[in-house]
Design a protein around this motif. Structure first.
Motif, PDB file in Angstrom:
ATOM      1  N   ASP A  89       0.830  -1.215   0.000  1.00  0.00           N
ATOM      2  CA  ASP A  89       0.000   0.000   0.000  1.00  0.00           C
ATOM      3  C   ASP A  89       0.862   1.262   0.000  1.00  0.00           C
ATOM      4  OD1 ASP A  89      -2.393  -1.435  -0.016  1.00  0.00           O
ATOM      5  OD2 ASP A  89      -2.399  -1.634   2.167  1.00  0.00           O
ATOM      6  N   TYR A 213     -10.213  -5.441   2.074  1.00  0.00           N
ATOM      7  CA  TYR A 213     -10.222  -4.827   0.747  1.00  0.00           C
ATOM      8  C   TYR A 213     -11.105  -5.627  -0.219  1.00  0.00           C
ATOM      9  CZ  TYR A 213      -5.932  -2.284   2.175  1.00  0.00           C
ATOM     10  OH  TYR A 213      -4.999  -1.504   2.805  1.00  0.00           O
ATOM     11  N   ARG A 287      -7.674  -2.517  -3.049  1.00  0.00           N
ATOM     12  CA  ARG A 287      -6.312  -2.061  -3.349  1.00  0.00           C
ATOM     13  C   ARG A 287      -6.166  -2.003  -4.872  1.00  0.00           C
ATOM     14  NH1 ARG A 287      -1.622  -5.898  -1.009  1.00  0.00           N
ATOM     15  NH2 ARG A 287      -1.720  -4.530   0.801  1.00  0.00           N
ATOM     16  N   GLN A 346      -4.480   6.099   4.820  1.00  0.00           N
ATOM     17  CA  GLN A 346      -4.689   4.832   4.119  1.00  0.00           C
ATOM     18  C   GLN A 346      -6.152   4.384   4.172  1.00  0.00           C
ATOM     19  OE1 GLN A 346      -2.786   3.115   2.120  1.00  0.00           O
ATOM     20  NE2 GLN A 346      -4.220   1.422   1.893  1.00  0.00           N
TER      21      GLN A 346
END
Ligand code: NAD
Ligand code: DAU
Length: 349
Positions: A89, A213, A287, A346
């Motif tokens: 990430d 995710y 992601r 994030q």
């Protein structure tokens, strides 16, 4: 006496490798070189910091001159290179720092090793620790073997793939003796809580949402970190020069199934009502470039070097959770300050 340089030894996997080598080989001198980025933590090595065969060197592998000086001063016989930017990430938000450390930093080490060893390469080794992510993604079936072509999809995996190519190129061009191993997802004590398992353990403790995710149907192959350290030890001592070894746990889990297993174990260990941690699961934005599935064929290291994982996933996960529950001050220290800012950026909606 052997002078062994381990880079990135204050990080997650590196600290387990340093500990194993310092304790198992009292006649080796172990040098741990680390820049102590956000991911490096000398607390990980409290138990061995005063060992007579251990030296910590604070240095940045991006600083070519210091790296050259340290090689000339300590005359390392071999290198086990783990220092890297390691989180996918972060590579998506800041690809350049991955390019710098993972590619330029590796080449700085290769140059210093080549310059020191060039009169006689025999009895030296540059052992490069890499990842299965260089192979890209698998579909629903198949396994990565040492012959699978490189096809990286994230800035992190592209930088690791490039560093692997440089290591191999130094072997072919200059005769530098090298080995590369490509490992699957590690978990265990001391992993920074930006990666799935420690992040979710921390969030469950704090009763915060568990950000899965996409649909959670992504698959990873999990290996207990000490089993990776054992594989590194064997490969370092017995692996054939110029070879690549895939290391994996024979242990594939879809993220959502793993998270549910973790939630169940955490409920038990925290004496919370069954099902309470699962209620924290929240599906969030995927992601970008998310690799669907990684799975390693580790039969080469198994047949050539006799290595296999020692723990089942349930055993390893249970030990890992116990470690985090018994080391809440470690967790508090690493999640203060800059971590809060990272987390906010994030996981913002
Ligand atoms: P980590 O992020 O926990 O630790 C990395 C360490 O490298 C830290 O101590 C950090 O301070 C140090 N470092 C970073 N930049 C540096 C620089 N410029 N100079 C000197 N030191 C620097 O990483 P990890 O998860 O322990 O991974 C270690 C290695 O293993 C990496 O090369 C990674 O690509 C590889 N790997 C990791 C996994 C995994 O699941 N974690 C799996 C396969 C391979
Ligand atoms: O395969 C080896 C690689 O494994 C190593 O080279 C990397 O250094 C290491 O970080 C790891 O990469 P992953 O991207 O697979 O690990 P991570 O823990 O970040 O994510 C595991 C899976 O969980 C992945 O499918 C993404 C997902 N995930 C992750 C986080 C952090 C979530 O669903 N939510 C999250 O918050």
């Amino acid at each position: 006496m052997k002078n062994i340089l381990i880079t990135g030894g204050a990080g997650f996997i590196g600290s387990h490798v340093v500990r194993l080598f310092v304790n198992k080989y009292p006649d080796y001198l172990i040098y741990n070189l680390d820049a102590l980025t956000y991911a490096g933590n000398l607390e990980n090595l409290n138990d061995i910091e005063n060992a007579p065969n251990y030296t910590f060197l604070k240095a940045d592998i991006n600083d070519a001159n210091s790296i050259q000086d340290l090689f000339q001063k300590y005359r390392f016989d071999s290198v086990i290179h783990l220092a890297a930017e390691s989180h996918v990430d972060r590579s998506i938000t800041d690809p350049l720092s991955f390019l710098k450390t993972n590619i330029f930093g590796t080449v700085n080490l290769l140059n210093a090793a080549k310059d020191l060893w060039k009169e006689n390469f025999s009895s030296h080794l540059f052992y490069h620790i890499s990842t299965d992510e260089v192979y890209g993604t698998l579909g629903e079936t198949g396994l990565f073997t040492e012959k699978t072509g490189y096809d990286p999809n994230s800035p992190y995996s592209a930088s690791k793939a490039s560093s692997d190519h440089f290591v191999r190129a130094y072997g072919e061009t200059y005769g530098l003796p090298y080995i590369i191993s490509n490992c699957s997802n590690n978990y265990g004590p001391n992993q920074f809580p930006e990666k799935l398992i420690p992040l979710f353990i921390n969030n469950i403790i704090e009763k915060k949402p568990l950000p899965v995710y996409g649909d959670g149907n992504y698959t990873r192959d999990w290996l207990y970190v000490i089993d990776h350290a054992t594989a590194i030890d064997l490969t370092f001592h017995k692996g054939k020069i110029k070879e690549t070894f895939n290391i994996g746990g024979f242990n594939e889990w879809k993220n959502i199934d793993l998270v549910k297993l973790l939630c169940g174990l955490m409920d038990e260990k925290l004496n919370r009502p069954k099902g309470s941690s699962e209620q924290l699961i929240t599906f969030v934005k995927d992601r970008p470039g998310h690799d669907l599935r990684y799975a390693i064929d580790a039969s080469k290291i198994n047949t050539q070097l006799g290595w296999k994982p020692s723990l089942t996933f349930e055993e390893g996960l249970s030990k890992t959770i116990d470690w985090y529950l018994n080391n809440t001050s470690w967790l508090k220290n690493v999640t203060s300050g800059a971590y809060q800012e990272y987390y906010k950026n994030q996981y913002k909606k």
